[in-house]
Every structure is written in structure tokens, then in C-alpha cells.
Design an enzyme around this catalytic site. Structure first.
Site, PDB file in Angstrom:
ATOM      1  N   GLY A   1       0.845  -1.198   0.000  1.00  0.00           N
ATOM      2  CA  GLY A   1       0.000   0.000   0.000  1.00  0.00           C
ATOM      3  C   GLY A   1       0.879   1.245   0.000  1.00  0.00           C
ATOM      4  O   GLY A   1       0.548   2.266   0.607  1.00  0.00           O
ATOM      5  N   ALA A   2       2.037   1.121  -0.700  1.00  0.00           N
ATOM      6  CA  ALA A   2       3.046   2.185  -0.622  1.00  0.00           C
ATOM      7  C   ALA A   2       2.606   3.492  -1.260  1.00  0.00           C
ATOM      8  O   ALA A   2       3.176   4.544  -0.969  1.00  0.00           O
ATOM      9  CB  ALA A   2       4.333   1.711  -1.286  1.00  0.00           C
ATOM     10  N   SER A   3       1.592   3.438  -2.154  1.00  0.00           N
ATOM     11  CA  SER A   3       1.205   4.720  -2.755  1.00  0.00           C
ATOM     12  C   SER A   3       0.019   5.333  -2.003  1.00  0.00           C
ATOM     13  O   SER A   3      -0.537   6.336  -2.423  1.00  0.00           O
ATOM     14  CB  SER A   3       0.898   4.540  -4.253  1.00  0.00           C
ATOM     15  OG  SER A   3      -0.041   3.522  -4.401  1.00  0.00           O
TER      16      SER A   3
ATOM     17  N   HIS B   1      -8.128   1.767  20.501  1.00  0.00           N
ATOM     18  CA  HIS B   1      -7.554   2.904  21.233  1.00  0.00           C
ATOM     19  C   HIS B   1      -8.097   3.037  22.656  1.00  0.00           C
ATOM     20  O   HIS B   1      -7.348   3.216  23.612  1.00  0.00           O
ATOM     21  CB  HIS B   1      -7.825   4.203  20.480  1.00  0.00           C
ATOM     22  CG  HIS B   1      -7.466   4.148  19.024  1.00  0.00           C
ATOM     23  ND1 HIS B   1      -6.416   3.405  18.558  1.00  0.00           N
ATOM     24  CD2 HIS B   1      -8.013   4.737  17.927  1.00  0.00           C
ATOM     25  CE1 HIS B   1      -6.331   3.539  17.241  1.00  0.00           C
ATOM     26  NE2 HIS B   1      -7.297   4.345  16.832  1.00  0.00           N
TER      27      HIS B   1
ATOM     28  N   ARG C   1      -0.120  -1.165  -6.534  1.00  0.00           N
ATOM     29  CA  ARG C   1      -0.563  -1.445  -7.903  1.00  0.00           C
ATOM     30  C   ARG C   1      -0.040  -0.453  -8.933  1.00  0.00           C
ATOM     31  O   ARG C   1       0.193  -0.815 -10.082  1.00  0.00           O
ATOM     32  CB  ARG C   1      -2.093  -1.464  -7.938  1.00  0.00           C
ATOM     33  CG  ARG C   1      -2.619  -2.870  -8.052  1.00  0.00           C
ATOM     34  CD  ARG C   1      -4.005  -2.884  -8.561  1.00  0.00           C
ATOM     35  NE  ARG C   1      -4.804  -1.906  -7.828  1.00  0.00           N
ATOM     36  CZ  ARG C   1      -5.946  -2.181  -7.233  1.00  0.00           C
ATOM     37  NH1 ARG C   1      -6.431  -3.391  -7.275  1.00  0.00           N
ATOM     38  NH2 ARG C   1      -6.626  -1.252  -6.608  1.00  0.00           N
TER      39      ARG C   1
ATOM     40  N   HIS D   1      -2.018   2.753  16.825  1.00  0.00           N
ATOM     41  CA  HIS D   1      -1.145   3.932  16.847  1.00  0.00           C
ATOM     42  C   HIS D   1      -1.234   4.710  18.164  1.00  0.00           C
ATOM     43  O   HIS D   1      -0.379   5.518  18.457  1.00  0.00           O
ATOM     44  CB  HIS D   1      -1.377   4.821  15.622  1.00  0.00           C
ATOM     45  CG  HIS D   1      -2.556   5.737  15.726  1.00  0.00           C
ATOM     46  ND1 HIS D   1      -3.834   5.339  15.450  1.00  0.00           N
ATOM     47  CD2 HIS D   1      -2.656   7.030  16.098  1.00  0.00           C
ATOM     48  CE1 HIS D   1      -4.659   6.344  15.633  1.00  0.00           C
ATOM     49  NE2 HIS D   1      -3.973   7.394  16.030  1.00  0.00           N
TER      50      HIS D   1
ATOM     51  N   ALA E   1       1.297   5.639   4.073  1.00  0.00           N
ATOM     52  CA  ALA E   1       2.721   5.603   3.771  1.00  0.00           C
ATOM     53  C   ALA E   1       3.286   7.020   3.677  1.00  0.00           C
ATOM     54  O   ALA E   1       4.315   7.335   4.275  1.00  0.00           O
ATOM     55  CB  ALA E   1       2.948   4.842   2.475  1.00  0.00           C
TER      56      ALA E   1
ATOM     57  N   ASP F   1      -2.198   6.775   1.550  1.00  0.00           N
ATOM     58  CA  ASP F   1      -2.094   7.899   2.470  1.00  0.00           C
ATOM     59  C   ASP F   1      -1.192   7.639   3.676  1.00  0.00           C
ATOM     60  O   ASP F   1      -0.406   8.484   4.068  1.00  0.00           O
ATOM     61  CB  ASP F   1      -3.502   8.179   3.012  1.00  0.00           C
ATOM     62  CG  ASP F   1      -4.000   9.499   2.509  1.00  0.00           C
ATOM     63  OD1 ASP F   1      -3.575   9.890   1.399  1.00  0.00           O
ATOM     64  OD2 ASP F   1      -4.793  10.135   3.232  1.00  0.00           O
TER      65      ASP F   1
ATOM     66  N   LYS G   1      -4.886  -1.527  11.812  1.00  0.00           N
ATOM     67  CA  LYS G   1      -6.266  -1.733  12.238  1.00  0.00           C
ATOM     68  C   LYS G   1      -7.188  -1.412  11.075  1.00  0.00           C
ATOM     69  O   LYS G   1      -6.739  -0.715  10.169  1.00  0.00           O
ATOM     70  CB  LYS G   1      -6.573  -0.872  13.459  1.00  0.00           C
ATOM     71  CG  LYS G   1      -6.968   0.595  13.145  1.00  0.00           C
ATOM     72  CD  LYS G   1      -7.390   1.304  14.373  1.00  0.00           C
ATOM     73  CE  LYS G   1      -8.850   1.599  14.417  1.00  0.00           C
ATOM     74  NZ  LYS G   1      -9.296   2.748  13.620  1.00  0.00           N
TER      75      LYS G   1
HETATM   76  C1  BG6 Z   1      -8.147   6.224  13.916  1.00  0.00           C
HETATM   77  C2  BG6 Z   1      -9.612   6.245  13.618  1.00  0.00           C
HETATM   78  O1  BG6 Z   1      -7.732   4.940  14.282  1.00  0.00           O
HETATM   79  O2  BG6 Z   1      -7.876   7.119  14.994  1.00  0.00           O
HETATM   80  C3  BG6 Z   1     -10.051   7.654  13.268  1.00  0.00           C
HETATM   81  O3  BG6 Z   1      -9.898   5.369  12.541  1.00  0.00           O
HETATM   82  C4  BG6 Z   1      -9.662   8.626  14.344  1.00  0.00           C
HETATM   83  O4  BG6 Z   1     -11.456   7.709  13.032  1.00  0.00           O
HETATM   84  C5  BG6 Z   1      -8.192   8.473  14.710  1.00  0.00           C
HETATM   85  O5  BG6 Z   1      -9.900   9.942  13.863  1.00  0.00           O
HETATM   86  C6  BG6 Z   1      -7.841   9.283  15.928  1.00  0.00           C
HETATM   87  O6  BG6 Z   1      -6.460   9.276  16.104  1.00  0.00           O
HETATM   88  P1  BG6 Z   1      -5.723  10.501  16.788  1.00  0.00           P
HETATM   89  O7  BG6 Z   1      -4.296  10.069  16.863  1.00  0.00           O
HETATM   90  O8  BG6 Z   1      -5.970  11.708  15.928  1.00  0.00           O
HETATM   91  O9  BG6 Z   1      -6.360  10.659  18.141  1.00  0.00           O
END
Ligand code: BG6
Length: 506
Positions: free
Chosen positions: A21-23, A254, A55, A192, A27, A25, A162
Site C-alpha cells: 500500500g506504498a502509494s 484505542h 498497484r 497507533h 505511507a 495515504d 487496524k
Molecule cells: C483512527 C480512527 O484509528 O484514529 C479515526 O480510525 C480517528 O477515526 C483516529 O480519527 C484518531 O487518532 P488521533 O491520533 O488523531 O487521536
């Protein structure tokens, strides 16, 4: 290896990172800038290279030109020309369809060449920055091409983005499918939020300070509020979001990371499995919610049009790629209990939503009030409980408020704040939040990644709620205006317990 102490300062292992998925967002916005930041911090091995896979038809040179253009837009600070030159020499590209077996043969040939040129020792880190339905097919293909085999001392690891499944059943199937090819030790399920400094700091705050742990329990804590509020709408992600909704999008990943780090027992070490064992115990200890419980203790909402920071913004149903009769929730609030000795009867209130009045992620721990006895014969009417807030973002920091006497002949009280702000002490290091996670993966440290049992335990909680919501008639959406704190039922839910939600800036 410890995520907290031992790995710092070491250079990542030699490897080739293959970005599927290198092209896309992710990445350009996060991964490449994060790798560049690691290079700047001298944390990337000199024996390192990147292979982009997607691709779009591109030569290595065209890929390098594209990435060089993108970095100008997405770097977190200025780009050093010499360092960028070093970086660009390590960029390669392999065009192909992820479903096409031949594409993996070409990839294999390229990897052997890159290995030779850069001394990357056959270590491959695959990053699946693709849509989720491709996770399993890509892993099957990597396996079939022999690219997942760890032999002669080399390692092969896969970072999976995710969402990991869309309910318990699909997460289980995905785990089973990928385990046909990979050992659990090769799988890095990314969230993340665990890349955020302030999230990592929850453990340090709790376990490197002696004064908080003795009061971190049901004897002293009245309740906990975890808020992940966003003022943005769904933007261009309507397609994905309308199939997910706030519950799936934010809670099993999260929000449960924030919950488990706040509630877990001290691990016996900072070794990956020791930490994750404690996290998963919390997920298993979340009190099962009955269908009646779902009705009483969860609230969902969808935003209508409204005002955010003085600007009129459209309703969710008018956002691009969202059906005009969508019944997807953009807000959810819930109350849960953790059935263990530390937390018995302490409610945890969780809430998340889009188009709320401000962007704020925080964990607010409200302590029990002191007994009023001493102040009965004074003008003080009630005592305010102490509140400890871990500010995850923005305005990263920690604050503790307590009561103090307002100077004067009468006994009157005001609430004062003790505040720690990251910026004041440590300044700001530009980061996309992915640096630490990529670096840990290069070192084989999975502490900040989700294990299969964590993912399944999270979905187990969330799936019950999903099932009940699905079985109920549609809500009358929209039920909150953009720029407000969600539907009234969310306030009513917490008010029934004699409590109230915190508001931005409070
Ligand atoms: C993503 C969700 O995982 O986390 C988004 O898919 C959300 O909908 C985002 O906006 C929030 O991340 P952060 O780092 O901006 O709090």
C-alpha cells in the site's frame, strides 16, 4: 526485551521494510516521515532499505521522486538534504497486484538484490498499509513465496494495521488464517495510540512513582472517565467509517488500550508478554454486559449539522460517501465495571465521538471526597473531590487538582491545579507517532503491539454491544448537533449515578 528501558539508544536491526500500500495515504503521511525521523535520530541501521509495493506502475526512480515530493509536504520539520539523499538511495519499488502470485516472485527477486546491496541480512519487515480485506491474502502469498520463513538467523515480521476484524468472529478467523503462515512472535498488530508518548507514559507515571499506586484502587477512586473526543467529522473516509461506526473504530483498540494501561496490575517486568498478560487480564475482567445492560449502560449517537468553532458544518448523513439514511453511530458512551479486587464497583465511563466541541483525549481519575466532618460549622457547603487528569492530547501533561483555603478571615475554599506540561520540561520532538512502533518492531520488541488474545478479548466485549444494537430498531438519527457533547442520553446515563461528564477545558 524491554520497551521502556533496554531498547533506547540502540540502532534498529538491519532489515528491508516492505510497505504494502506504498502509494496510499498512510505511507506518505506517517510511515515515510516516521522512518526519516528515525534516520535523523540515528536509530535506523545503515544496513536498511525500503521496498514500496502497490498497484501503481512506477520505476524505482519514479518512486524516489514521488516520495521526495511527498516528504516536503509531510515531514514534521525541515528535511536535511544530505540525510534525505542517504534515505532516497535506500528506496525501491515493486509494482504489482497483491492477489497476483507473480508479483511476489518479483518481490522476492528484488529483496535478494536489495539484501546484497545493503547488507540487510535477509531480515524483512512487512507493513500492511492496505485495506483490511487484503491482510490475510497478502500474508498467505508471502508465506507461499517462502518470504515468511525465518531461517539461518534472519527474521521476518509483519505489522498489521487496524481494523483487525470487525467483530469477534472475523478477528478469530483472521488470527487463525495468519497463524497458518506466521508464529505469534512474527505478528505485530499495531495500534497507533501506543505510539503516543503520553500513552506510554501512563505506565511510567503509575509504576515509576511510589505515591500513586497505593491509592490507585476502589478504596480511594470514585470513578474514571476516559474521553476521546474529536471535533473533525469523517472527512473523506465516509466509505470506511460508515461500515465501522464509533464503537468499532475507537473502542476495542484505542480506548481499551487507555483502559487497560490505567487499570492493569503492575507487570512483573517490562518484557512484552509480562505487560500484555496484565492488559489482557483487565479485558477478561470487564463485567459481561447483558442485553438489558446494553440498553442502560451504552448510548449511541449520530451528529446532525451544527457549529464548530464558529463554522457551520454538515450533518454526518450529508458527508461524502455516507448514505443519506445512514444509521451508523458517530458517538458512543458506555459505563463498564472491571471485576477484580482493585476495581470492584468503580465505574469506568468511556466516551468517544466525532464533531464534538473540541479535540481532547484524556483519562480523568476522580478520587472519593474527604469526609465533610471538619467543615460542618463553616461556610463551606461541600468538598470537591480530587481529580487527576492524564492529558493524552493535545496539551499533553498531567494535572492534579485539590482544594485550598482562599485567603481571608472566613474558611472558604477554591480548587487549585498542580500541572505538569510536557512542553515545559521536554520541549517537542517532531513525531508522527509511528517512530517508536517501527523501531520496536525492528528490534523485535512487541510490548506496544496487540497480541491475538487481547484483540479477541476486546472484540468479545464490543460484539455483545454490537449485537444488541443491531437487533434494536434504528435510532432517530441525528440525535446530537455537531459542536455539542453528544446525545442527551449520555448525560442522563452518568447523571443517574449522580455524576457528570467533564467538558473541554474544565
Ligand atoms: C483512527 C480512527 O484509528 O484514529 C479515526 O480510525 C480517528 O477515526 C483516529 O480519527 C484518531 O487518532 P488521533 O491520533 O488523531 O487521536
Amino acid at each position: 526485551m524491554s520497551a521502556i528501558s533496554e531498547s533506547l539508544g540502540k540502532v534498529g536491526n538491519p532489515c528491508v521494510m516492505v510497505i504494502f500500500g506504498a502509494s496510499g495515504d498512510l505511507a506518505k503521511r506517517k510511515l515515510i516521515p516516521a522512518l526519516y525521523n528515525l534516520a535523523r535520530e540515528r536509530l535506523l541501521s545503515t544496513e536498511f532499505a525500503i521496498v514500496g509495493f502497490s498497484r501503481s506502475k512506477m520505476s524505482h526512480e519514479e518512486f524516489r521522486e514521488k516520495i521526495s515530493r511527498d516528504i516536503k509536504e509531510y515531514a514534521m520539520g525541515s528535511v536535511d538534504p544530505d540525510l534525505w539523499n542517504w534515505f532516497v538511495q535506500r528506496l525501491y519499488y515493486s509494482p504489482g497486484d497483491v492477489q497476483d502470485t507473480n508479483a511476489y516472485q518479483q518481490l522476492q527477486t528484488l529483496l535478494l538484490q536489495v539484501d546484497k546491496e545493503h547488507g540487510t541480512r535477509g531480515n524483512y519487515l512487512y507493513y500492511l498499509a492496505t485495506s483490511p480485506e487484503l491482510f490475510s491474502p497478502i500474508i498467505q502469498h508471502i508465506g507461499a513465496a517462502g518470504l515468511a520463513r525465518e531461517e539461518n538467523g534472519c527474521w521476518r515480521r509483519v505489522i498489521i494495521e487496524k481494523p483487525f476484524g470487525r467483530d469477534l468472529e472475523s478477528a478469530r478467523i483472521l488470527n487463525q488464517e495468519i497463524r497458518k503462515v506466521l508464529n505469534e512472535s512474527q505478528i505485530y498488530r499495531i495500534d497507533h495510540y501506543l505510539g503516543k508518548e503520553t500513552v506510554q507514559n501512563i505506565m511510567v507515571f503509575r509504576f515509576a512513582n511510589g505515591i500513586f499506586e497505593p491509592i490507585w484502587n476502589r478504596r480511594y477512586i470514585d470513578h474514571v472517565q476516559i474521553t476521546v473526543a474529536e471535533d473533525i467529522g469523517v472527512g473523506q473516509r465516509g466509505d470506511y467509517y460508515d461500515n465501522a461506526g464509533a464503537l468499532r473504530d475507537m473502542v476495542p483498540n484505542h480506548m481499551f488500550q487507555l483502559l487497560t494501561l490505567t487499570a492493569m496490575e503492575p507487570p512483573i517486568s517490562f518484557e512484552a508478554n509480562a505487560v500484555r498478560d496484565e492488559q489482557v487480564k483487565i479485558l477478561h475482567a470487564i463485567q459481561s454486559i447483558t442485553p438489558e445492560g446494553v440498553l442502560r449502560f451504552t448510548v449511541r449517537g449520530q451528529y446532525g449539522e451544527g457549529m464548530i468553532k464558529g463554522q457551520r458544518v454538515p450533518a454526518y448523513r450529508s458527508e461524502p460517501s455516507v448514505p443519506p439514511d445512514s444509521n451508523t453511530e458517530t458517538f458512543m458512551a458506555m459505563k463498564l465495571y472491571i471485576d477484580n479486587w482493585r476495581w470492584a464497583n468503580v465505574p469506568f465511563y468511556l466516551r468517544t465521538g466525532k464533531r464534538l466541541p473540541c479535540r481532547v483525549t484524556e483519562i480523568a481519575i476522580q478520587f472519593k471526597s474527604a469526609p465533610f466532618v471538619l467543615f460542618r460549622k463553616t461556610t463551606v457547603e461541600h468538598l470537591k473531590p480530587n481529580l487527576l487528569v492524564l492529558h493524552i492530547q493535545p496539551n499533553e501533561g498531567i494535572s492534579l487538582n485539590f482544594s485550598a483555603k482562599i485567603p481571608g478571615p472566613l474558611v472558604r475554599m477554591g480548587t487549585v491545579d498542580m500541572e505538569f506540561k510536557y512542553d515545559d520540561y521536554f520541549g517537542r520532538t517532531p513525531s508522527t507517532g509511528h517512530e517508536r512502533l517501527l523501531y520496536d518492531c525492528m528490534l523485535g520488541d512487541a510490548t506496544l503491539f496487540q497480541r491475538a488474545d487481547m484483540v479477541e478479548a476486546s472484540w468479545n466485549v464490543v460484539s455483545t454491544i454490537q449485537d444488541v444494537w443491531k437487533a434494536l430498531p434504528h435510532r432517530k438519527y441525528p440525535n446530537y448537533a455537531a459542536g455539542t457533547w453528544g446525545p442527551q442520553e449520555a448525560d442522563e446515563m452518568i447523571a443517574r449515578d449522580g455524576r457528570e461528564w467533564r467538558r473541554c477545558g474544565k
